[in-house]
Design an enzyme around this catalytic site. Sequence first.
Site, short mmCIF file in Angstrom:
data_model
loop_
_atom_site.label_atom_id
_atom_site.label_comp_id
_atom_site.label_asym_id
_atom_site.label_seq_id
_atom_site.Cartn_x
_atom_site.Cartn_y
_atom_site.Cartn_z
N MET A 137 45.76 23.15 29.70
CA MET A 137 44.31 22.94 29.82
C MET A 137 43.98 21.69 30.66
O MET A 137 43.08 21.71 31.49
CB MET A 137 43.69 22.80 28.43
CG MET A 137 42.18 22.80 28.46
SD MET A 137 41.43 22.60 26.85
CE MET A 137 41.82 24.14 26.06
N ARG B 181 26.45 47.77 47.27
CA ARG B 181 26.29 46.83 46.16
C ARG B 181 24.80 46.64 45.92
O ARG B 181 24.29 46.98 44.87
CB ARG B 181 27.01 45.52 46.50
CG ARG B 181 27.19 44.58 45.35
CD ARG B 181 27.98 43.35 45.72
NE ARG B 181 27.32 42.54 46.77
CZ ARG B 181 27.76 41.37 47.22
NH1 ARG B 181 28.88 40.87 46.74
NH2 ARG B 181 27.12 40.72 48.16
N TYR C 176 54.60 25.06 27.85
CA TYR C 176 54.37 26.13 26.87
C TYR C 176 55.19 27.35 27.21
O TYR C 176 55.22 27.80 28.36
CB TYR C 176 52.89 26.53 26.87
CG TYR C 176 51.98 25.53 26.22
CD1 TYR C 176 52.12 25.17 24.88
CD2 TYR C 176 50.93 24.95 26.95
CE1 TYR C 176 51.26 24.27 24.29
CE2 TYR C 176 50.06 24.06 26.36
CZ TYR C 176 50.23 23.72 25.03
OH TYR C 176 49.38 22.83 24.45
N LYS D 2 24.89 28.70 47.35
CA LYS D 2 24.94 29.25 45.99
C LYS D 2 26.17 28.71 45.25
O LYS D 2 27.09 28.18 45.88
CB LYS D 2 24.97 30.78 46.05
CG LYS D 2 26.23 31.34 46.71
CD LYS D 2 26.10 32.84 47.00
CE LYS D 2 27.35 33.37 47.70
NZ LYS D 2 27.13 34.71 48.25
C1 LIG Z 1 27.50 34.72 49.67
C2 LIG Z 1 26.77 35.49 50.71
C3 LIG Z 1 26.93 35.17 52.07
C4 LIG Z 1 27.93 34.15 52.58
O1 LIG Z 1 29.20 34.75 52.68
P1 LIG Z 1 30.48 33.94 53.20
O2 LIG Z 1 31.55 34.95 53.24
O3 LIG Z 1 30.75 32.87 52.20
O4 LIG Z 1 30.12 33.38 54.53
C5 LIG Z 1 26.14 35.85 53.00
N1 LIG Z 1 25.27 36.81 52.59
C6 LIG Z 1 25.13 37.14 51.30
C7 LIG Z 1 24.14 38.20 50.94
C8 LIG Z 1 25.87 36.51 50.33
O5 LIG Z 1 25.73 36.87 49.04
#
Ligand SMILES: *Cc1c(COP(=O)(O)O)cnc(C)c1O
Length: 370
Positions: free
Chosen positions: A313, A137, A265, A34
């Site tokens: 930037m 969550r 800055y 992802k």
């Molecule tokens: C992102 C994610 C993972 C991977 O987690 P890491 O800590 O990067 O290994 C696993 N399961 C779910 C549901 C996630 O959203």
Amino acid sequence: MRQSYASIDLSALMQNLRLLKGAAPHSDSLAVVKADAYGNGAVEIAKHIAPEVNMLAVAMLDEAIPLREAGINLPILVLQGPHQASELSATDAYNLHWMIHNKHQLEWLEQHQASKQNAIDNLGARLWLKFDTGMHRLGFDIDDFDTVLHNHRHLTNSSTVIATHLACADEQDRTHTDQQISRFLQGVKNAGMRLSVANSAGALAHASAQQDINRIGIALYGSSPFDTSHSTFGVNDSIGLKAVMTLTAKIIGLRTIPKGDTVGYGGTWTASKPSTIATVAIGYADGYPRHAPNGTPAICRGQRIKLVGRVSMDMLTFDVSELDDVALYDEVELWGKQLPINEIARFVGTIGYELMTRISARVPRRYTTK
Ligand SMILES: *Cc1c(COP(=O)(O)O)cnc(C)c1O
């Protein structure tokens, strides 16, 4: 041509994968790609890793499509499941697996399966059901496991995966994780389906989290999921992970300033003696964190240098007075092989995940296999 780049070491990626597989030899491995593979480039990472993992995962449908268009054939799990019913019609064409976590998604699946033309081929094997065991969550309450399964029995089969996500697997105190795992295992007892619990931290630190398939993200990319100040886990090197991303930029300006002058800055850094200041061609628009404080390290000619003045930037300024020698167009490593990303994260008050995922599209990725 841009002289700032992120080099992505694909052999380090494979070493990390093998280390993780070795740590959990009885589990299948799903590579989480992802957020553009945590900023490392999802298509390239997925292509390279595909022969040695069982599945890939992305957060949402939009992230799966470019992988298919690039010719990657592994099954892809969509971790947030469909965001609307119509997304399910992509399932067969894109060979998607869905993590289902709420009742609307279940209804959409029911409707899909009810209409013969739309019905998803072998849905049971594409279905992951997520249960909340304490992360709070996403997911169905683990106490409702029997009800959810009973009401939707016809959607599932023995290949369906029952999953949960750990909230504290990276922490030294194991209480919360142990509690989540035991709630999960008690809840799913005798389900006769596949189980998935571990993320990177779970797979590395909690044997009981290693179930049928582990979902591995950050550790693949070589950033330890553990707070590296914890003595138990130590820094990256002590768990053997290798940095995949090395962020490099060149010095494009070099000047000597007198004692008492300020840099950047707001003039937030004052030279306490005559100092040599190197201006490096990378900034917050590239994803280098703007809140990096004075003193945040980088590496030039194998030696440590310190950030001075505010991050701009497109540029950073470093005090290079202590270097034996320095020249325009020298390379500076912001993090990577010589400087763990977690160390920079600690200076900035964040984690390696955030630094990596924020490297912007303006920074070219260069892939190496050594
Ligand atoms: C992102 C994610 C993972 C991977 O987690 P890491 O800590 O990067 O290994 C696993 N399961 C779910 C549901 C996630 O959203």
